[in-house]
Design a protein around this motif. Sequence first.
Motif, PDB file in Angstrom:
ATOM      1  N   GLN A 158      -1.459  -7.769  -2.875  1.00 48.14           N
ATOM      2  CA  GLN A 158      -1.101  -8.109  -1.344  1.00 48.14           C
ATOM      3  C   GLN A 158      -1.761  -9.375  -1.087  1.00 48.14           C
ATOM      4  OE1 GLN A 158      -2.540  -4.317   0.174  1.00 48.14           O
ATOM      5  NE2 GLN A 158      -0.736  -3.672   0.936  1.00 48.14           N
ATOM      6  N   ARG A 161       0.097 -12.054  -2.109  1.00 47.71           N
ATOM      7  CA  ARG A 161       1.607 -12.127  -1.635  1.00 47.71           C
ATOM      8  C   ARG A 161       2.656 -11.505  -2.671  1.00 47.71           C
ATOM      9  NH1 ARG A 161       2.283 -14.078   3.538  1.00 47.71           N
ATOM     10  NH2 ARG A 161       4.461 -14.363   3.180  1.00 47.71           N
TER      11      ARG A 161
ATOM     12  N   THR B 214       7.283  -7.914  -1.696  1.00 49.64           N
ATOM     13  CA  THR B 214       7.023  -8.509  -0.376  1.00 49.64           C
ATOM     14  C   THR B 214       8.329  -8.885   0.067  1.00 49.64           C
ATOM     15  OG1 THR B 214       6.665 -10.775  -1.317  1.00 49.64           O
ATOM     16  CG2 THR B 214       4.902  -9.644  -0.585  1.00 49.64           C
TER      17      THR B 214
END
Lengths: 218, 218
Positions: A158, A161, B214
Amino acid sequence: MTKNVLRAVGATAAKPSLREQNKQDKLHRIKKAAAELFAERGFTKATTTEIAKRADVSPGTLFLYARTKEALLCMVMIDDLKAAFERALRSVPPGAPLPDVMEHLYGHTLRFHARSKEQSVHFVREIGMMREPVADSEVHRVLGFIVQELVKVISRMQQARLARADVSAADLSACFAALYFQVLSQFLNGQLTMEQALKALKLRMQVGYEGMRTSAST
Amino acid sequence: MTKNVLRAVGATAAKPSLREQNKQDKLHRIKKAAAELFAERGFTKATTTEIAKRADVSPGTLFLYARTKEALLCMVMIDDLKAAFERALRSVPPGAPLPDVMEHLYGHTLRFHARSKEQSVHFVREIGMMREPVADSEVHRVLGFIVQELVKVISRMQQARLARADVSAADLSACFAALYFQVLSQFLNGQLTMEQALKALKLRMQVGYEGMRTSAST
């Protein structure tokens, strides 16, 4: 949690009392005897009486360490599962995308469960999702460690990204875990061979990561 | 499968023999007695002896219909589960996106399991993923029907280009099922309240549909 554990281990290693040494020695003999008898006679056929005898402890003493044969099995398997998972963690291919990392980690645990399938069937039933929280604190601690490490992997993705950040790492990890657990169950109950299970795992991790939308609608 | 079943039901309805009628009558009494006693005394406390007595059949006859109390429980619950699932199917909001449809369908079965939680714990353990294929053919048939209907829903979404078509509808359905089963387990073992379980279900269906990438990398 890991920190506390390291502290605890450190403290024990520093000055183990004679009483503690005896306890560790008995535990070691019990685990060894149980592992041997489960392997020789199978989990179902091995008895706690035999295990106590081979470990050279009384049945009453054995009961103090593990209240059921299932608890004994968990004690025996949890160390090996931890070792297998740690090997998997150390060998994650650098720079691999998230679904490949998950496939790598869960592939290792899947293969671990293939090594002694009958034992794993009972082990996974015991620690699986449908059971009350596991009583054995060591088993509980290792399962917690594994969950924590999986969440960390996703957290790092995370931060880079490479995974959505609008859902918690714990929730994303739970989704992968659910997908893995289904494949593991289907392998353990004989619906899938190991080859099919590894293929299914790959697909599930990929679909979990990419989603089920059409490419057009993404 | 549904077609065969309809044929079978039709054939039975056309000219049931006296023997068949007696059998159905006994089955009905057994199911009714079991359902009542499970509700009154709880699954664990109810005994097959009591159930046979209330159904006015001998323990031997009861054994012919269900070999274990667990099998009896499955017989009792499977009809209600089927009815709950059919109600859910009929009330799918028209035009709803895939994750909402899945949330709707699985939300109904989740609420079904909340109605008699103790019974559901044993039922789900019995039919759950870790068990060998269910012996009772009626239970097996209903579970097959549910799986089939869920796959159909996804197939239709694929045809409407609302779900990816490069993975089979059966595989996509299995992913949603894995995500649901985890939430159900966590509800049944007391980790989640019903409110939390419904919230988790919503999130899991959404994440399963959207994936874990994402937004930027989609």
